[in-house]
Design a protein around this motif. Structure first.
Motif, PDB file in Angstrom:
ATOM      1  N   LYS A  62      23.515 -25.878 -24.613  1.00 39.37           N
ATOM      2  CA  LYS A  62      23.004 -26.817 -25.612  1.00 39.37           C
ATOM      3  C   LYS A  62      22.936 -26.113 -26.968  1.00 39.37           C
ATOM      4  CE  LYS A  62      18.170 -25.824 -24.547  1.00 39.37           C
ATOM      5  NZ  LYS A  62      16.908 -26.329 -24.026  1.00 39.37           N
ATOM      6  N   ALA A  63      22.811 -26.914 -28.013  1.00 35.18           N
ATOM      7  CA  ALA A  63      22.721 -26.359 -29.359  1.00 35.18           C
ATOM      8  C   ALA A  63      21.276 -25.978 -29.659  1.00 35.18           C
ATOM      9  CB  ALA A  63      23.210 -27.387 -30.372  1.00 35.18           C
ATOM     10  N   ARG A  64      21.102 -24.990 -30.520  1.00 32.27           N
ATOM     11  CA  ARG A  64      19.757 -24.611 -30.975  1.00 32.27           C
ATOM     12  C   ARG A  64      19.883 -24.158 -32.422  1.00 32.27           C
ATOM     13  NH1 ARG A  64      19.678 -19.020 -31.250  1.00 32.27           N
ATOM     14  NH2 ARG A  64      21.208 -18.015 -29.916  1.00 32.27           N
ATOM     15  N   GLU A  65      18.767 -24.157 -33.127  1.00 40.45           N
ATOM     16  CA  GLU A  65      18.785 -23.702 -34.517  1.00 40.45           C
ATOM     17  C   GLU A  65      18.923 -22.191 -34.558  1.00 40.45           C
ATOM     18  OE1 GLU A  65      18.988 -25.484 -37.307  1.00 40.45           O
ATOM     19  OE2 GLU A  65      19.205 -27.152 -35.919  1.00 40.45           O
ATOM     20  N   LYS A  66      19.719 -21.694 -35.490  1.00 38.50           N
ATOM     21  CA  LYS A  66      19.831 -20.251 -35.669  1.00 38.50           C
ATOM     22  C   LYS A  66      18.545 -19.721 -36.265  1.00 38.50           C
ATOM     23  CE  LYS A  66      24.768 -19.606 -36.055  1.00 38.50           C
ATOM     24  NZ  LYS A  66      25.928 -19.721 -36.929  1.00 38.50           N
ATOM     25  N   GLU A  67      18.141 -18.510 -35.812  1.00 38.60           N
ATOM     26  CA  GLU A  67      16.894 -17.930 -36.325  1.00 38.60           C
ATOM     27  C   GLU A  67      17.152 -17.169 -37.610  1.00 38.60           C
ATOM     28  OE1 GLU A  67      15.500 -15.623 -33.073  1.00 38.60           O
ATOM     29  OE2 GLU A  67      15.165 -17.361 -31.820  1.00 38.60           O
TER      30      GLU A  67
ATOM     31  N   ARG B  26      27.136 -23.608 -38.561  1.00 41.04           N
ATOM     32  CA  ARG B  26      26.783 -24.610 -37.542  1.00 41.04           C
ATOM     33  C   ARG B  26      25.694 -24.053 -36.618  1.00 41.04           C
ATOM     34  NH1 ARG B  26      31.318 -28.427 -35.579  1.00 41.04           N
ATOM     35  NH2 ARG B  26      33.026 -28.028 -36.980  1.00 41.04           N
ATOM     36  N   PRO B  27      25.057 -24.932 -35.838  1.00 45.05           N
ATOM     37  CA  PRO B  27      23.994 -24.464 -34.944  1.00 45.05           C
ATOM     38  C   PRO B  27      24.492 -23.451 -33.912  1.00 45.05           C
ATOM     39  CG  PRO B  27      23.957 -26.855 -35.128  1.00 45.05           C
ATOM     40  CD  PRO B  27      25.210 -26.388 -35.794  1.00 45.05           C
ATOM     41  N   ALA B  28      23.554 -22.635 -33.452  1.00 42.16           N
ATOM     42  CA  ALA B  28      23.871 -21.681 -32.392  1.00 42.16           C
ATOM     43  C   ALA B  28      23.836 -22.395 -31.042  1.00 42.16           C
ATOM     44  CB  ALA B  28      22.856 -20.549 -32.416  1.00 42.16           C
ATOM     45  N   LEU B  29      24.226 -21.676 -30.001  1.00 47.54           N
ATOM     46  CA  LEU B  29      24.206 -22.253 -28.654  1.00 47.54           C
ATOM     47  C   LEU B  29      23.168 -21.542 -27.801  1.00 47.54           C
ATOM     48  CD1 LEU B  29      28.015 -22.682 -27.889  1.00 47.54           C
ATOM     49  CD2 LEU B  29      26.403 -24.379 -28.776  1.00 47.54           C
ATOM     50  N   SER B  30      22.685 -22.266 -26.816  1.00 53.48           N
ATOM     51  CA  SER B  30      21.759 -21.725 -25.839  1.00 53.48           C
ATOM     52  C   SER B  30      22.370 -21.942 -24.457  1.00 53.48           C
ATOM     53  CB  SER B  30      20.420 -22.466 -25.958  1.00 53.48           C
ATOM     54  OG  SER B  30      19.559 -22.090 -24.921  1.00 53.48           O
TER      55      SER B  30
END
Lengths: 67, 134
Positions: A62-67, B26-30
């Motif tokens: 899933k996508a997450r916000e970069k810190e 763009r957003p990172a991934l988990s």
């Protein structure tokens, strides 16, 4: 099928396609593999060598916000 | 922010450099994973802990063989992992021996050995060599 994507011919195309599906819809994608066997080509060009991979288990991305 | 519609050709990245450009900002991934894998005869497990993905192999020779036959160059793998905020950790029987990607701190030793932007964990490699299988 009218909405079928065009054939993917390179790894970067495949990667950005998967990434867009995830982040474009704020999605979470779960893959459940049951002894999936894959011959992975070393290249998308002619006469690639193949590596044998077998995968069993669960993968969630899933996508997450970069810190 | 601009988005690239999926399934349209002509503006799709065809090289790693274009892919990295497309992922910029763009957003990172988990990643959560619990996988048993067989990579060309080498059994391994893959566990994902959100930002860290650990590949656990049964022996150091197996790790070296997989590194030798890797499908992508370590420089490319490091750049791609960093662009999506992920770190890959190589473990041998549970002991970390190397990391690559976003949170890895590349070692001078790894560069000297021609391994690219890889963080080596020397004590982990020593432990992996000396630890009995159990």
């Amino acid at each position: 099928m009218s909405d079928a994507p065009d054939e993917t011919t390179t790894w970067p195309e495949l990667a950005i396609g998967l990434y867009d599906r995830l982040t474009g819809r704020n999605a979470e994608i779960t893959y459940e593999f049951e002894d999936m066997e894959v011959d992975v080509p070393s290249t998308t060009g002619e006469d690639p060598e193949y590596a044998y991979w077998r995968v069993d288990g669960t993968l969630t991305v899933k996508a997450r916000e970069k810190e | 922010m601009t988005t690239t519609p999926t399934g349209q050709r002509g503006d799709q990245p065809e090289t790693l450099a274009e892919l990295l450009d497309a992922l910029e900002g763009r957003p990172a991934l988990s990643v959560a994973a619990d996988l048993d894998v067989d990579l060309d005869g080498h059994r391994a497990s893959v566990v994902g802990y959100d930002e860290l993905v650990a590949l656990d192999l049964p022996s150091l020779p197996a790790a070296l063989a997989l590194y030798r036959d890797r499908p992508v160059e370590s420089m490319d793998a490091a750049a791609l992992l960093s662009s999506v905020g992920l770190t890959a950790e190589l473990r041998v029987r549970g002991v970390p021996v190397a990391r690559i990607g976003d949170e890895a701190a590349p070692s001078a030793l790894a560069r000297a050995l021609g391994l690219g932007p890889v963080e080596l964990v020397p004590e982990g490699a020593l432990l992996a060599l000396t630890r009995r299988r159990g």
